[in-house]
Motif scaffolding. Structure first.
Motif, mmCIF file in Angstrom:
data_model
loop_
_atom_site.group_PDB
_atom_site.id
_atom_site.type_symbol
_atom_site.label_atom_id
_atom_site.label_comp_id
_atom_site.label_asym_id
_atom_site.label_seq_id
_atom_site.Cartn_x
_atom_site.Cartn_y
_atom_site.Cartn_z
ATOM 1 N N LEU A 188 -20.897 -12.058 -29.314
ATOM 2 C CA LEU A 188 -22.303 -12.219 -29.965
ATOM 3 C C LEU A 188 -22.777 -12.579 -28.503
ATOM 4 C CD1 LEU A 188 -21.895 -13.899 -33.080
ATOM 5 C CD2 LEU A 188 -22.320 -11.775 -32.888
ATOM 6 N N MET A 189 -24.333 -12.117 -28.899
ATOM 7 C CA MET A 189 -25.386 -12.401 -27.561
ATOM 8 C C MET A 189 -25.684 -13.429 -27.317
ATOM 9 S SD MET A 189 -26.384 -10.503 -25.244
ATOM 10 C CE MET A 189 -28.278 -11.037 -24.583
ATOM 11 N N PHE A 190 -26.350 -14.089 -28.251
ATOM 12 C CA PHE A 190 -26.612 -15.850 -28.834
ATOM 13 C C PHE A 190 -25.412 -16.588 -27.415
ATOM 14 C CE2 PHE A 190 -24.063 -18.413 -31.288
ATOM 15 C CZ PHE A 190 -23.552 -17.043 -32.035
ATOM 16 N N ALA A 191 -24.223 -16.302 -27.782
ATOM 17 C CA ALA A 191 -23.258 -17.391 -27.486
ATOM 18 C C ALA A 191 -23.247 -17.343 -26.237
ATOM 19 C CB ALA A 191 -21.642 -16.432 -27.972
ATOM 20 N N LYS A 192 -23.604 -15.700 -25.104
ATOM 21 C CA LYS A 192 -23.046 -15.398 -23.984
ATOM 22 C C LYS A 192 -24.575 -15.723 -23.704
ATOM 23 C CE LYS A 192 -23.053 -11.241 -21.496
ATOM 24 N NZ LYS A 192 -24.090 -11.708 -19.906
ATOM 25 N N GLN A 193 -25.698 -15.968 -24.126
ATOM 26 C CA GLN A 193 -27.309 -16.515 -23.059
ATOM 27 C C GLN A 193 -26.916 -18.545 -23.070
ATOM 28 O OE1 GLN A 193 -29.312 -15.570 -26.789
ATOM 29 N NE2 GLN A 193 -30.374 -13.556 -25.923
ATOM 30 N N ARG A 194 -26.502 -18.690 -24.349
ATOM 31 C CA ARG A 194 -25.679 -19.819 -24.113
ATOM 32 C C ARG A 194 -25.078 -20.125 -22.714
ATOM 33 N NH1 ARG A 194 -25.707 -21.985 -30.551
ATOM 34 N NH2 ARG A 194 -28.175 -20.738 -31.165
ATOM 35 N N LEU A 195 -23.184 -19.651 -23.162
ATOM 36 C CA LEU A 195 -23.038 -19.977 -21.761
ATOM 37 C C LEU A 195 -23.308 -19.896 -20.489
ATOM 38 C CD1 LEU A 195 -19.541 -20.279 -20.451
ATOM 39 C CD2 LEU A 195 -19.535 -17.267 -21.005
ATOM 40 N N ASP A 196 -24.470 -19.017 -20.210
ATOM 41 C CA ASP A 196 -24.782 -18.470 -19.489
ATOM 42 C C ASP A 196 -26.167 -20.357 -18.652
ATOM 43 O OD1 ASP A 196 -24.373 -16.420 -18.830
ATOM 44 O OD2 ASP A 196 -26.434 -15.232 -19.543
ATOM 45 N N GLY A 197 -27.156 -20.268 -20.068
ATOM 46 C CA GLY A 197 -27.837 -21.537 -20.056
ATOM 47 C C GLY A 197 -26.562 -22.888 -19.508
ATOM 48 N N TYR A 198 -25.377 -23.026 -20.319
ATOM 49 C CA TYR A 198 -23.911 -23.844 -19.473
ATOM 50 C C TYR A 198 -23.824 -23.949 -17.864
ATOM 51 C CZ TYR A 198 -19.683 -26.034 -19.501
ATOM 52 O OH TYR A 198 -18.580 -26.258 -19.194
ATOM 53 N N ASN A 199 -23.708 -22.246 -17.863
ATOM 54 C CA ASN A 199 -23.475 -22.147 -16.277
ATOM 55 C C ASN A 199 -24.578 -22.596 -15.292
ATOM 56 O OD1 ASN A 199 -21.088 -21.744 -16.918
ATOM 57 N ND2 ASN A 199 -21.137 -19.666 -17.135
ATOM 58 N N ARG A 200 -25.862 -21.721 -15.588
ATOM 59 C CA ARG A 200 -26.677 -22.408 -15.041
ATOM 60 C C ARG A 200 -27.184 -24.044 -14.400
ATOM 61 N NH1 ARG A 200 -32.992 -22.293 -15.518
ATOM 62 N NH2 ARG A 200 -32.642 -21.612 -17.244
ATOM 63 N N ALA A 201 -26.726 -24.826 -15.681
ATOM 64 C CA ALA A 201 -27.087 -26.335 -15.423
ATOM 65 C C ALA A 201 -26.043 -26.480 -14.102
ATOM 66 C CB ALA A 201 -27.117 -26.672 -16.124
ATOM 67 N N HIS A 202 -24.954 -26.461 -14.173
ATOM 68 C CA HIS A 202 -23.734 -26.453 -13.663
ATOM 69 C C HIS A 202 -23.684 -26.272 -12.119
ATOM 70 C CE1 HIS A 202 -21.259 -27.220 -17.185
ATOM 71 N NE2 HIS A 202 -21.027 -28.049 -16.957
ATOM 72 N N LYS A 203 -24.276 -24.960 -12.024
ATOM 73 C CA LYS A 203 -24.507 -24.433 -10.977
ATOM 74 C C LYS A 203 -25.770 -25.175 -9.758
ATOM 75 C CE LYS A 203 -24.971 -19.607 -8.364
ATOM 76 N NZ LYS A 203 -25.005 -18.437 -8.824
ATOM 77 N N GLU A 204 -26.616 -26.057 -10.674
ATOM 78 C CA GLU A 204 -27.571 -26.880 -10.247
ATOM 79 C C GLU A 204 -27.046 -27.531 -9.748
ATOM 80 O OE1 GLU A 204 -31.823 -24.900 -12.397
ATOM 81 O OE2 GLU A 204 -31.552 -27.177 -12.226
#
Lengths: 340, 340
Positions: A188-204
């Protein structure tokens, strides 16, 4: 009260002629038309919707196709969404037509036979074949959410990526480094988007989250329990959970309590909150920190957007992403220095 | 692919004649009819649903009218019901048409304009004006539940009275004499039936339940919490709760825990369980004793009943009440002799 048939009989004309007269077709002469309109008024004629639709070409209805294999409708979020959508469409004299099917061909059949004027597409996948089907048919539709496609389409979405970026960042700032993610189904797209947000914050923060911390599944109480259990059974267990729905959090909370742990102390929680009327996050025993976007707002907005689209508003004006609030309550705090 | 218009143009006939030929009207001669059918086949004609409906007089759709003022759809029980209804109706090539309104006149308008072939009436009140409206229109409908009326009508109901009689009797047999009832809204028929069952069991045991023990309201988590709070604040507080839904019980459980009480020891609980797929009573930390009737079964059965009714099955054969299981788990026990 007269229908088309009794009106035609009264006038001694064919139903087709009466229908054309009522709908002001140029093939009917003015004298006949005046006679038909007078009789229609006198006999209190009300057009049958099929007759009216045949004349106007409009169904005054918006379609939603439920996938047979999923339990889309059973999701309490979808119930809130559908309630708001139906109520707003009623203000435009439009109804919702629901049907269930296994295949995207239903969209094609529905469009061809004129049952509806447009569709609302719910729970889109990242690669969703429905977009291609409806685009090819050139049939109006609005997506609740977004997809990965080059085709132009109208949509209403919340900023899922931004919401989970903000939530993850808050937890990282508090000092959490092991954050369990209990997300919706992976396709599901929303789950992918949320995972992207989770990963971006971690990366920072220069942290690469372990794969064992990331869980995708249906968003029920039961799966919330099971995934919380799996996360808490890890050797190096997470100190915070990020959950994709309130019901998932009810289940996670159950497991946390069974293990004698305390929410907001042993385990921080942030959940996404769709503003369900039947289950409020502020009422949890430990009031929950949430990313909040009432799903009823999406239903109301999409009702207007799909009617506008049917009436000719260009797609480019019907693409909307709204921000999501992060509301901090007592379920989040810094991690304990040492854990039992 | 041809539509009615292009087919008529190809043949040099009026759309009305082509439509009558396709629908085998006796006013069209056999030669013309044969010519039309041949062309329809050759040009791959598919009837527009409005054209087909105008000819057959059938909408192949069942209507549900959501009251504007209530939040019927938001109730997760209704979502499960609607999912099952929609899926079963799809097997009959029927759709669900949802609309929202404030007045029973919508039923009249819907019936007159031929948008649907019949209605499903949800959440009936004891005295429900919709029954009279639809009976007067002589329009097919099936009620999910029952009402107090002398009019004949088709219905599918669970034995709410029997279910709450059995549940109350179990609690009385265990020795409870103060049983709090957290019921649905007082004007809804199922709530009345459940109260009747509660009262009948008490009567058999020679106990007159105090009015302060009986609560009626919307069935949300929040109200479950509030009414449990009111009941537990009584000077002579109840030793058992009987709840009308799982979400209500989630709220009641929250209050019980806040007060440091233990379910199944300090407070027994029996809840009605509609078999919601997103929230399972067997998964509660203390597994719940329930009266169980999956609401999806009602959706499936009613889909068949309303289609049968539209097709001419007599009302008398479309009246069904099914028994409810009482499933005993760990949330019920004898009351403690002395309470703190």
């Amino acid at each position: 009260m007269a229908n088309l048939k009794s009106l035609a009989e009264h006038l001694g004309l064919s139903q087709a002629t009466v229908s054309r007269a009522l709908n002001n077709y140029s093939t009917v002469n003015q004298e006949t038309r005046a006679k038909v309109l007078e009789a229609a008024k006198k006999l209190n004629y009300r057009p049958n919707s099929s007759a009216r639709r045949l004349a106007t070409g409009r169904a005054d209805a918006i379609g939603i196709v439920l996938p047979h294999q999923d339990d889309l409708l059973v999701d309490p979020h979808f119930a809130d969404f559908l309630a708001a959508l139906t109520k707003k469409l009623a203000t435009y004299d439009n109804d919702v037509v629901l049907t269930a099917t296994d295949t995207p061909q239903t969209y094609q059949r529905f469009a061809e036979i004129g049952k509806v004027d447009g569709f609302v597409i719910s729970a889109p996948k990242a690669h969703d074949e429905r977009i291609a089907v409806l685009s090819k048919l050139n049939f109006p539709f609005i997506v609740h959410g977004r997809c990965e496609t080059d085709l132009p389409y109208g949509f209403f979405d919340i900023d899922n990526e931004g919401a989970f970026y903000d939530a993850t960042k808050l937890l990282l700032q508090l000092g959490h480094t092991r954050i369990g993610l209990i997300n919706g189904a992976a396709d599901l797209m929303f789950a992918k988007q949320r995972l992207d947000g989770y990963n971006r914050a971690h990366k920072e923060f220069g942290i690469k989250p372990a794969l064992e911390l990331i869980h995708h599944d249906h968003m029920t109480e039961e799966y919330g329990y099971r995934h919380a259990q799996a996360l808490l059974d890890l050797d190096d267990r997470p100190t915070a959970f990020l959950c994709s729905s309130t019901l998932v959090t009810v289940g996670a909370q159950r497991r946390i309590r069974e293990m004698g742990l305390e929410i907001g102390k042993d385990i921080s929680i942030i959940t996404h909150d769709d503003g369900l009327s039947s289950l409020k996050t502020e009422n949890f025993s430990v009031a929950l920190t949430v990313t909040r976007a009432p799903i009823r707002d999406a239903g109301t907005q999409i009702a207007k957007m799909v009617v506008d689209l049917v009436r000719g508003t260009p797609i480019e004006q019907l693409q909307k992403v709204v921000p999501v609030d992060l509301i901090v309550r007592t379920s989040t705090s810094a991690p304990r220095r040492s854990r039992s």
